[in-house]
Write a protein that holds these residues in place. Structure first.
Motif, mmCIF file in Angstrom:
data_model
loop_
_atom_site.group_PDB
_atom_site.id
_atom_site.type_symbol
_atom_site.label_atom_id
_atom_site.label_comp_id
_atom_site.label_asym_id
_atom_site.label_seq_id
_atom_site.Cartn_x
_atom_site.Cartn_y
_atom_site.Cartn_z
ATOM 1 N N ASN A 170 41.005 37.641 45.111
ATOM 2 C CA ASN A 170 39.779 37.458 44.353
ATOM 3 C C ASN A 170 40.112 36.687 43.084
ATOM 4 O O ASN A 170 40.885 37.152 42.253
ATOM 5 C CB ASN A 170 39.160 38.814 44.022
ATOM 6 C CG ASN A 170 37.774 38.688 43.449
ATOM 7 O OD1 ASN A 170 37.496 37.815 42.630
ATOM 8 N ND2 ASN A 170 36.889 39.568 43.859
ATOM 9 N N ALA A 171 39.536 35.520 42.935
ATOM 10 C CA ALA A 171 39.814 34.678 41.775
ATOM 11 C C ALA A 171 38.886 34.985 40.599
ATOM 12 O O ALA A 171 39.037 34.405 39.532
ATOM 13 C CB ALA A 171 39.693 33.206 42.160
ATOM 14 N N MET A 172 37.932 35.881 40.793
ATOM 15 C CA MET A 172 37.016 36.256 39.716
ATOM 16 C C MET A 172 37.432 37.572 39.054
ATOM 17 O O MET A 172 37.288 37.735 37.862
ATOM 18 C CB MET A 172 35.587 36.391 40.252
ATOM 19 C CG MET A 172 35.005 35.111 40.795
ATOM 20 S SD MET A 172 34.654 33.882 39.541
ATOM 21 C CE MET A 172 33.275 34.606 38.715
ATOM 22 N N CYS A 173 37.900 38.509 39.858
ATOM 23 C CA CYS A 173 38.316 39.820 39.352
ATOM 24 C C CYS A 173 39.832 39.908 39.408
ATOM 25 O O CYS A 173 40.425 39.662 40.455
ATOM 26 C CB CYS A 173 37.732 40.939 40.214
ATOM 27 S SG CYS A 173 35.945 40.972 40.233
ATOM 28 N N HIS A 174 40.445 40.260 38.304
ATOM 29 C CA HIS A 174 41.896 40.365 38.257
ATOM 30 C C HIS A 174 42.295 41.794 38.612
ATOM 31 O O HIS A 174 42.078 42.726 37.845
ATOM 32 C CB HIS A 174 42.398 39.978 36.864
ATOM 33 C CG HIS A 174 43.876 40.027 36.749
ATOM 34 N ND1 HIS A 174 44.702 39.190 37.441
ATOM 35 C CD2 HIS A 174 44.681 40.837 36.031
ATOM 36 C CE1 HIS A 174 45.947 39.465 37.161
ATOM 37 N NE2 HIS A 174 45.965 40.469 36.292
ATOM 38 N N TYR A 175 42.873 41.963 39.798
ATOM 39 C CA TYR A 175 43.314 43.273 40.257
ATOM 40 C C TYR A 175 44.795 43.462 39.966
ATOM 41 O O TYR A 175 45.570 42.507 39.941
ATOM 42 C CB TYR A 175 43.067 43.427 41.764
ATOM 43 C CG TYR A 175 41.610 43.508 42.116
ATOM 44 C CD1 TYR A 175 40.906 44.694 41.950
ATOM 45 C CD2 TYR A 175 40.930 42.408 42.613
ATOM 46 C CE1 TYR A 175 39.557 44.779 42.265
ATOM 47 C CE2 TYR A 175 39.578 42.480 42.928
ATOM 48 C CZ TYR A 175 38.904 43.667 42.752
ATOM 49 O OH TYR A 175 37.581 43.742 43.059
ATOM 50 N N GLY A 176 45.192 44.694 39.793
ATOM 51 C CA GLY A 176 46.592 45.016 39.540
ATOM 52 C C GLY A 176 47.392 45.080 40.825
ATOM 53 O O GLY A 176 46.890 44.794 41.913
ATOM 54 N N GLU A 218 48.681 34.817 33.317
ATOM 55 C CA GLU A 218 48.101 34.484 32.017
ATOM 56 C C GLU A 218 46.589 34.548 32.143
ATOM 57 O O GLU A 218 46.009 33.960 33.052
ATOM 58 C CB GLU A 218 48.551 33.098 31.566
ATOM 59 C CG GLU A 218 50.049 33.053 31.289
ATOM 60 C CD GLU A 218 50.503 31.714 30.748
ATOM 61 O OE1 GLU A 218 49.678 31.006 30.136
ATOM 62 O OE2 GLU A 218 51.680 31.392 30.941
ATOM 63 N N GLU A 219 45.941 35.249 31.230
ATOM 64 C CA GLU A 219 44.506 35.503 31.299
ATOM 65 C C GLU A 219 43.674 34.224 31.409
ATOM 66 O O GLU A 219 42.653 34.195 32.095
ATOM 67 C CB GLU A 219 44.056 36.318 30.090
ATOM 68 C CG GLU A 219 42.602 36.747 30.141
ATOM 69 C CD GLU A 219 42.247 37.623 31.332
ATOM 70 O OE1 GLU A 219 41.114 37.506 31.819
ATOM 71 O OE2 GLU A 219 43.094 38.415 31.772
ATOM 72 N N ASP A 220 44.096 33.141 30.778
ATOM 73 C CA ASP A 220 43.286 31.922 30.819
ATOM 74 C C ASP A 220 43.331 31.227 32.182
ATOM 75 O O ASP A 220 42.670 30.216 32.391
ATOM 76 C CB ASP A 220 43.654 30.951 29.686
ATOM 77 C CG ASP A 220 45.129 30.647 29.603
ATOM 78 O OD1 ASP A 220 45.936 31.540 29.885
ATOM 79 O OD2 ASP A 220 45.467 29.510 29.228
ATOM 80 N N TRP A 221 44.090 31.754 33.144
ATOM 81 C CA TRP A 221 44.069 31.215 34.513
ATOM 82 C C TRP A 221 42.861 31.732 35.297
ATOM 83 O O TRP A 221 42.545 31.216 36.350
ATOM 84 C CB TRP A 221 45.343 31.600 35.263
ATOM 85 C CG TRP A 221 46.589 30.966 34.746
ATOM 86 C CD1 TRP A 221 46.690 29.904 33.884
ATOM 87 C CD2 TRP A 221 47.918 31.348 35.065
ATOM 88 N NE1 TRP A 221 48.006 29.606 33.648
ATOM 89 C CE2 TRP A 221 48.788 30.488 34.356
ATOM 90 C CE3 TRP A 221 48.471 32.336 35.860
ATOM 91 C CZ2 TRP A 221 50.155 30.576 34.445
ATOM 92 C CZ3 TRP A 221 49.843 32.421 35.948
ATOM 93 C CH2 TRP A 221 50.686 31.548 35.247
ATOM 94 N N ALA A 222 42.221 32.781 34.835
ATOM 95 C CA ALA A 222 41.115 33.402 35.559
ATOM 96 C C ALA A 222 39.940 32.441 35.648
ATOM 97 O O ALA A 222 39.626 31.718 34.682
ATOM 98 C CB ALA A 222 40.682 34.686 34.865
ATOM 99 N N LEU A 223 39.287 32.424 36.790
ATOM 100 C CA LEU A 223 38.081 31.626 36.949
ATOM 101 C C LEU A 223 36.950 32.285 36.184
ATOM 102 O O LEU A 223 36.837 33.506 36.124
ATOM 103 C CB LEU A 223 37.694 31.509 38.422
ATOM 104 C CG LEU A 223 38.614 30.677 39.281
ATOM 105 C CD1 LEU A 223 38.110 30.704 40.731
ATOM 106 C CD2 LEU A 223 38.670 29.235 38.792
ATOM 107 N N ARG A 224 36.104 31.501 35.622
ATOM 108 C CA ARG A 224 34.953 32.009 34.877
ATOM 109 C C ARG A 224 33.683 31.448 35.513
ATOM 110 O O ARG A 224 33.666 30.363 36.056
ATOM 111 C CB ARG A 224 35.005 31.541 33.423
ATOM 112 C CG ARG A 224 36.297 31.853 32.735
ATOM 113 C CD ARG A 224 36.302 33.272 32.186
ATOM 114 N NE ARG A 224 37.490 33.460 31.385
ATOM 115 C CZ ARG A 224 38.422 34.328 31.710
ATOM 116 N NH1 ARG A 224 38.315 35.056 32.762
ATOM 117 N NH2 ARG A 224 39.479 34.476 30.929
#
Length: 132
Positions: A110-116, A125-131
């Motif tokens: 999932n590129a929207m929700c960052h799972y552990g 790195e947090e700024d890699w997350a899709l917005r």
């Protein structure tokens, strides 16, 4: 590619040129070699499953998954047993393929929700997350 039909006023051929999944000048990866796709037969309805399981799959579960045409291993496969989602997913995929080499395995991230529980989180790195 988005689902397109004649009712949208766009033919499948027009859609193919409008919604490209490859760079300009590259060959269309959907033309020609279909070895990465399940075998097509009008007499057989394709079956697939999306699944996640935190621990190692039992042999019975592996056999049930191997009976599908396509298996999408979602986030959280085997991470409690193997230490990471990547390791657990790879182990499950290898075991499924041992039972049925023809099954197609997809890995879901999932590129929207960052799972552990991903090994990749160590360098995330947090700024890699899709917005959106």
């Amino acid at each position: 590619m988005a689902d397109i039909n004649e009712d949208d006023g766009i033919s499948p051929l027009e859609a193919k040129s409008k919604f490209k999944i490859f760079q300009e000048g590259e060959a269309d990866p959907l033309d020609g070699d279909t070895s990465n796709f399940p075998e097509f037969n009008w007499e057989h309805v394709r079956s697939w499953v999306a699944i996640r399981h935190a621990f190692r799959y039992s042999q019975k579960q592996i056999e049930q998954l191997a009976a599908q045409d396509v298996v999408m291993l979602e986030k959280a496969n085997g991470h409690r047993t193997y230490g990471s989602v990547e390791a657990g997913t790879l182990e499950a995929a290898k075991r499924i393929k041992q039972v049925n080499p023809k099954v197609k395995i997809l890995f879901y991230l999932n590129a929207m929700c960052h799972y552990g529980d991903y090994a990749a989180n160590k360098t995330w790195e947090e700024d890699w997350a899709l917005r959106y």
